[in-house]
Design an enzyme around this catalytic site. Structure first.
Site, PDB file in Angstrom:
ATOM      1  CG  HIS A  15     -46.694  -5.643 -31.976  1.00 48.10           C
ATOM      2  ND1 HIS A  15     -45.729  -5.810 -31.006  1.00 48.10           N
ATOM      3  CD2 HIS A  15     -47.377  -4.522 -31.645  1.00 48.10           C
ATOM      4  CE1 HIS A  15     -45.836  -4.815 -30.129  1.00 48.10           C
ATOM      5  NE2 HIS A  15     -46.825  -4.029 -30.488  1.00 48.10           N
ATOM      6  CG  ASP A  53     -37.240 -28.035 -30.067  1.00 53.46           C
ATOM      7  OD1 ASP A  53     -36.135 -28.582 -30.251  1.00 53.46           O
ATOM      8  OD2 ASP A  53     -38.204 -28.595 -29.509  1.00 53.46           O
TER       9      ASP A  53
HETATM   10 ZN   LIG Z   1     -47.438  -2.323 -29.449  1.00 51.35          ZN
END
Ligand SMILES: [Zn+2]
Length: 237
Positions: free
Chosen positions: A102, A127
């Site tokens: 993240h 792709d």
């Molecule tokens: Zn965050």
């Protein structure tokens, strides 16, 4: 002996998570302490993740935090990343996923803030996924006030829906930023780097030609299939 092996595997998982977090940092995708990567072992039933609020320069393999699928920290005095529950929700829902990343990287976060999916304008994108990179629905006030990080994970799972998480490995969380995953923590980080590039080039494409249309279906399918599909022929055998 089994216990010895488990200790070794846990240490290895921490090293894997450490290297993934360091790679996010080296790739320039993190500002301050934003962002995190984790590595998951279904055999051990734990993930290893970045400790909360520790600067990247101070990270060491030994201060990666192990957390069980029940959300309980295993043998560490440090608190795990505040996004741990989001990572756990993804590991619980997507059985083949071994790594999650993240970031708040500029371009992918901008699309997430605009609450727009990223259209597939070119073959680099194709792709990786044969369609737009989806953006979750915004959370309700009730969800935000409740178990926020878990709700974020559930929103991602809902947004992936019937799509195969082994093929779609990146998503935007509305008003927040990108989450990516993969067969390893290293792969999840690679996908975070790719997603940032896709977000950047899609934005530039729209700047040059606001009327630009997504790649046609034939090219989309061709590129995705040759790299990812059952009859893939990209790279070496
Ligand atoms: Zn965050």
């Amino acid at each position: 002996l089994d216990e010895e092996r488990n200790v070794t595997s846990r240490e290895r998982l921490k090293v894997e998570a450490y290297e993934a977090n360091l790679e996010l940092y080296r790739a320039g995708l993190v500002l301050g302490t934003f962002g995190n990567a984790s590595a998951f072992s279904p055999e051990l039933g734990v993930l290893a993740i970045k400790p909360s609020g520790v600067p990247y320069e101070d990270l060491r393999p030994k201060n990666m935090v192990l957390v069980g699928l029940d959300g309980k920290t295993v043998g560490s005095s440090l608190r795990p990343s505040s996004d741990t529950k989001t990572h756990l929700a993804l590991y619980r829902a997507f059985s083949d996923v071994r790594g999650v990343a993240h970031t708040h990287a500029t371009h992918s976060t901008s699309w997430a803030q605009a609450r727009r999916e990223i259209p597939c304008f070119g073959t680099t994108h194709a792709d990786y996924f044969n369609g737009p990179i989806p953006c979750t629905k915004p959370l309700s006030s009730k969800q935000v006030r409740g178990d926020y990080e878990l709700e974020t994970g559930l929103a991602i799972v809902r947004c992936v829906g019937k799509r195969d998480p082994r093929l779609l490995q990146m998503i935007l969380v509305a008003g927040h930023g990108p989450f990516t995953w993969g067969e390893s923590a290293e792969k999840a980080v690679h996908n975070a780097i790719v997603l940032e590039e896709l977000a950047k080039t899609a934005l530039l494409t729209l700047l040059i030609a606001p009327e630009a249309s997504p790649l046609n279906k034939a090219t989309l399918e061709k590129h995705f299939e040759r790299k990812r599909g059952k009859k893939s022929y990209y790279g070496q055998k």
